[in-house]
Structure formats: C-alpha cells, structure tokens
Design a protein around this motif. Structure first.
Motif: not given
Lengths: 107, 121
Positions: B1-11
C-alpha cells in the motif's frame, strides 16, 4: 502560464448526471487529469489522461476532452460524490496547472 | 500500500524558514517523480514544485523560485522541500504527491494527508 477555467459550482439531483467542465486554450491537445477532494481530505485522482480511470474509481466517472473544453461526467450521482473537483494539465510554459475547482452539490 | 507521510509544518514568522519532509513507502521510490502541491485556506490547489525520480531535474512554480528547494534522498525514501524567506501568502496545507511516471509530467496518483504551514508574526 496556462489558464484552466472551471465553473465554481455545479448542482445535481441524486441519480442524475453531473458534468463539470474545464476550459483552456486548445486543451484538446493536452492530457487532462481530474481530482476529487472531499472536505478535510487529500485529493484523489479520479480520471487521468482525459478518460482513464484508476483502479477503485467507479465506472460512473468518465472524462472527455476536445477543442477548448474537457469534461468530467459523473453518472447516477450519489450523495457521496459531493466534493470539490479539480482539472489539471501539464504545459511546457507553466509545468502543472490546476483549474480553480468546482464544488459539486448533490441536492 | 502506498503511503506518504508529511511532516515539518508549523508556525513561522515572515522571512523565516522551514523544511518539509515526506516519508514514502509501498512503492519503489526512486523510480517515480514526486511533487509538492499546496492549498491555502479555503482556496484551490496550486502545484509548487516537482522532482524527477533520479533527482536530476527539478521544477518550480514562479512564485517560489529562488526561495524553495526540492530534493530527495532515494536511500531514505524521503522527499524534502526547503522553504526560505517565507511570506504570509505561503500559508497553506502542503501535500506531497507521487507521480504516475518518472519525468514529472504525469498525473499525481497518490497524495499524503498534508502538513500545515502558517506564516504569521
């Protein structure tokens, strides 16, 4: 840049056919892709290369492209089809372009 | 199963920097081009940047050229977007998306759930 024009909204009764257009200069010479986005969710590819359907997308979804208009057609519309729909093309002058989106409302 | 997990966002404050990451799994990462697409609050989709499967070709929308750098580490199956000199108009949910092909011209067949970037003082 290559401009894609979509109607802001389309309304349709359940069981009827919805047609969402995407206008662009000679868009018939390009490949058009369509995405569905439900509130709070990521977009999902529903039609690619004008009329191909990814696996898992119902046959009720179809696409066409000719002249200056591409069309996403949803037959036998269901309440679950209510979403925003975006067309997209690749163009050498602007890389990927998205249309402004069309909100499909199921009455 | 293809999974893409973003991180690093914020204020982040105007003029500041952020690096977004996208961890990919379920497919041979190095074969496929990847993109970042953003969506400002209540607005439509805007393609931001793309990179070929090898990483040798990169593409940007005009409004981020010179301020953003897309890259990938195929050994870690991870896509990055380094964003500098951030402006209020960069405020958006940033999605990582997989290309159907390798050259950056194909449709985007899988998308992550997105990471929110807010630029504000």
């Amino acid at each position: 840049s290559y401009v894609l024009t979509q109607p802001p909204s389309v309304s349709v009764a359940p069981g009827k056919t919805a047609r969402i257009t995407c206008g662009g200069n000679n868009i018939g010479s390009k490949s058009v892709h369509w995405y569905q986005q439900k509130p709070g969710q990521a977009p999902v590819l529903v039609i690619y290369y004008d009329s191909d359907r990814p696996s898992g997308i119902p046959e009720r979804f179809s696409g066409s492209n000719s002249g200056n208009t591409a069309t996403l057609t949803i037959s036998r519309v269901e309440a679950g089809d209510e979403a925003d729909y975006y067309c997209q093309v690749w163009d050498s002058s602007s890389d990927r372009s998205f249309g402004g989106g069309t909100k499909l409302t199921v009455l | 199963e293809v999974q893409l997990l973003e991180s690093g966002g914020g204020l982040v404050q105007p003029g500041g920097s952020l690096r977004l990451s996208c961890a990919a799994s379920g497919f041979t990462f190095s074969i496929y081009a990847m993109s970042w697409v953003r969506q400002a609050p209540g607005k439509g989709l805007e393609w931001v940047s793309g990179i070929s499967g090898s990483g040798g070709s990169t593409y940007y929308v005009g409004s981020v050229k010179g301020r953003c750098t897309i890259s990938r580490d195929n050994s870690k199956n991870t896509l990055y977007l380094q964003m500098n000199s951030l402006r209020a108009e960069d405020t958006a949910v940033y999605y990582c998306a997989k290309d159907l092909g390798s050259d950056g011209h194909a449709p985007l067949d899988y998308w992550g759930q997105g990471t929110l970037v807010t630029v504000s003082s």
